[in-house]
Design a protein around this motif. Structure first.
Motif, short mmCIF file in Angstrom:
data_model
loop_
_atom_site.label_atom_id
_atom_site.label_comp_id
_atom_site.label_asym_id
_atom_site.label_seq_id
_atom_site.Cartn_x
_atom_site.Cartn_y
_atom_site.Cartn_z
N ALA A 4 0.83 -1.21 0.00
CA ALA A 4 0.00 0.00 0.00
C ALA A 4 0.87 1.25 0.00
O ALA A 4 0.55 2.23 -0.69
CB ALA A 4 -0.93 0.00 1.20
N LYS A 5 1.94 1.22 0.73
CA LYS A 5 2.84 2.38 0.79
C LYS A 5 3.52 2.59 -0.56
O LYS A 5 3.65 3.73 -1.04
CB LYS A 5 3.88 2.15 1.89
N ARG A 6 3.94 1.51 -1.20
CA ARG A 6 4.55 1.61 -2.54
C ARG A 6 3.54 2.20 -3.54
O ARG A 6 3.87 3.05 -4.35
CB ARG A 6 5.01 0.25 -3.03
N ARG A 7 2.30 1.71 -3.46
CA ARG A 7 1.26 2.21 -4.37
C ARG A 7 1.00 3.68 -4.12
O ARG A 7 0.83 4.46 -5.07
CB ARG A 7 -0.02 1.39 -4.17
N GLN A 8 0.96 4.08 -2.85
CA GLN A 8 0.73 5.48 -2.51
C GLN A 8 1.85 6.36 -3.04
O GLN A 8 1.61 7.44 -3.59
CB GLN A 8 0.60 5.64 -1.00
N ASN A 9 3.08 5.90 -2.92
CA ASN A 9 4.22 6.68 -3.44
C ASN A 9 4.19 6.75 -4.95
O ASN A 9 4.52 7.78 -5.54
CB ASN A 9 5.54 6.06 -2.97
N ALA A 10 3.76 5.68 -5.62
CA ALA A 10 3.74 5.66 -7.08
C ALA A 10 2.62 6.55 -7.65
O ALA A 10 2.81 7.24 -8.65
CB ALA A 10 3.55 4.23 -7.58
N LEU A 11 1.47 6.55 -6.99
CA LEU A 11 0.33 7.31 -7.51
C LEU A 11 0.34 8.77 -7.08
O LEU A 11 -0.29 9.61 -7.72
CB LEU A 11 -0.98 6.66 -7.07
N GLY A 12 1.00 9.07 -6.01
CA GLY A 12 1.06 10.46 -5.55
C GLY A 12 -0.30 10.94 -5.08
O GLY A 12 -0.96 10.30 -4.29
N GLU A 13 -0.72 12.11 -5.59
CA GLU A 13 -2.00 12.67 -5.13
C GLU A 13 -3.21 11.97 -5.74
O GLU A 13 -4.33 12.22 -5.32
CB GLU A 13 -2.05 14.17 -5.41
N GLN A 14 -3.02 11.10 -6.71
CA GLN A 14 -4.14 10.33 -7.27
C GLN A 14 -4.52 9.14 -6.39
O GLN A 14 -5.53 8.49 -6.61
CB GLN A 14 -3.77 9.81 -8.67
N TYR A 15 -3.72 8.85 -5.37
CA TYR A 15 -3.97 7.70 -4.48
C TYR A 15 -5.28 7.89 -3.71
O TYR A 15 -5.51 8.94 -3.12
CB TYR A 15 -2.82 7.53 -3.50
#
Length: 70
Positions: A4-15
């Protein structure tokens, strides 16, 4: 680091935002699914009403002499 943290970092504000059908159409996939569900339900209600009206005109109407169907 968790997924989840990796996904949040990858998507940025779109998360955490809902995914849109197309980037230029302001309708999310959930909204499109809801619209599809409502229109399908409405179509079935319309079919049911049409059957009731048809039965009334075809069978009940001639019984009371409203329409002369032969």
């Amino acid at each position: 680091m968790g997924e989840a943290k990796r996904r949040q970092n990858a998507l940025g504000e779109q998360y955490g935002k809902e995914e849109r059908i197309l980037s230029w159409v302001p309708i999310s996939k959930r909204q499109a699914g809801d619209f599809y569900q409502w229109t399908t339900r409405g179509a079935w209600v319309g079919i049911g009403i049409m059957v009731v009206i048809w039965l009334t005109v075809r069978f009940i109407g001639p019984t009371f002499g409203w329409w002369d169907v032969q």
